[in-house]
Design an enzyme around this catalytic site. Structure first.
Site, PDB file in Angstrom:
ATOM      1  N   SER A 101       0.818  -1.217   0.000  1.00 58.17           N
ATOM      2  CA  SER A 101       0.000   0.000   0.000  1.00 58.17           C
ATOM      3  C   SER A 101       0.854   1.270   0.000  1.00 58.17           C
ATOM      4  O   SER A 101       0.291   2.374   0.008  1.00 58.17           O
ATOM      5  CB  SER A 101      -0.913   0.021   1.231  1.00 58.17           C
ATOM      6  OG  SER A 101      -0.151   0.001   2.428  1.00 58.17           O
ATOM      7  N   TYR A 102       2.162   1.148  -0.014  1.00 61.70           N
ATOM      8  CA  TYR A 102       3.026   2.335   0.013  1.00 61.70           C
ATOM      9  C   TYR A 102       3.137   2.916  -1.391  1.00 61.70           C
ATOM     10  O   TYR A 102       3.739   2.323  -2.283  1.00 61.70           O
ATOM     11  CB  TYR A 102       4.418   1.993   0.549  1.00 61.70           C
ATOM     12  CG  TYR A 102       4.470   1.740   2.042  1.00 61.70           C
ATOM     13  CD1 TYR A 102       3.333   1.845   2.839  1.00 61.70           C
ATOM     14  CD2 TYR A 102       5.663   1.402   2.669  1.00 61.70           C
ATOM     15  CE1 TYR A 102       3.376   1.622   4.201  1.00 61.70           C
ATOM     16  CE2 TYR A 102       5.719   1.182   4.033  1.00 61.70           C
ATOM     17  CZ  TYR A 102       4.584   1.290   4.795  1.00 61.70           C
ATOM     18  OH  TYR A 102       4.641   1.065   6.144  1.00 61.70           O
ATOM     19  N   GLY A 103       2.576   4.095  -1.538  1.00 63.29           N
ATOM     20  CA  GLY A 103       2.458   4.748  -2.833  1.00 63.29           C
ATOM     21  C   GLY A 103       1.014   5.182  -2.989  1.00 63.29           C
ATOM     22  O   GLY A 103       0.101   4.510  -2.504  1.00 63.29           O
TER      23      GLY A 103
END
Length: 240
Positions: A101-103
């Site tokens: 989920s990073y972004g």
């Protein structure tokens, strides 16, 4: 060790610019990779065991890599991020924390993509590059309701990083309090990832003490040992 890394980062040369230091100019410049001098910033006795993995006593989190909304990330920062990556790896840091989920928005998963790219382009020794461990986390999105959804998420992380196996696969947070059936699917999905060899070790993130005991017990029933628990170190945290 923290002071050594900070001094080294402060002394690291700025990337060369051919026109100006503005972002618009930097977007067209690719900084050439330079060889690095590899030197441990910690003693070998400080190495930490995560299951069968041997990792540095301090890792590097990459939440900001790809997150434009919270951290102001822009793609023209990638050369500087590569320099930071090269620096810490050359000093012995081999654990990098990320998540699927990073972004944000179109940059979803960008953190994993950058880590895979930076490993491939690391200008130091192949031995050091091959000893880098990626610890990624799989989000408990509401549409991930079956074990197969977690397996699919793991395969997505493998595609983005370009790796054959994730060193440490983790559940990003517990859904036990609001979706206990989904929590069961998350646990079993991560165990399936381990059984299929998609991850070398498994862990959890943001789990309280009660849930940690429960997930460790249920993993053991599947013959899987919990290797790590990433916790929030904050005075206001009240995980139960």
């Amino acid at each position: 060790m923290h002071q050594q890394l900070l001094r080294a980062a402060a002394a690291a040369p700025a990337p060369p610019f051919t026109a100006s230091s503005s972002r618009s100019a930097r977007a067209h410049v690719r900084c050439p990779a330079t060889r690095v001098t590899e030197r441990l910033a910690y003693g070998r006795r400080e190495v930490v065991k995560l299951g069968q993995l041997e990792v540095s006593p301090m890792g590097l989190g990459t939440w900001a890599w790809g997150n434009k909304f919270l951290w102001g990330y822009e793609t023209d920062m990638d050369d500087e991020l590569q320099q930071v990556f090269n620096l810490v790896v050359s000093r012995g840091i081999n654990l990098f924390d990320t998540a699927d989920s990073y972004g944000t928005g179109a940059l979803n998963g960008r953190s994993e993509q950058l880590l895979g790219q930076f490993i491939r382009e690391y200008p130091g020794s192949a031995k050091t590059a091959n000893n880098i461990h990626i610890a990624t986390k799989f989000a408990a999105y509401p549409w991930r309701i079956t074990p197969g959804n977690i397996v699919a998420a793991c395969k997505g992380s493998l595609r983005r990083t370009g790796l054959e196996q994730i060193s440490l696969g983790q559940l990003h947070w517990s859904a036990a309090k609001y979706a206990p059936l989904q929590e069961w699917a998350l646990w079993n999905g991560l165990c399936d990832c381990y059984d299929q060899g998609l991850v070398a070790e498994v862990g959890v993130s943001n789990y309280g003490a009660k849930e940690l005991k429960r997930v460790a017990r249920d993993f053991q029933k599947r013959g899987v040992t919990l290797a790590s628990a990433q916790v929030c170190l904050h005075m206001q945290a009240t995980y139960q």
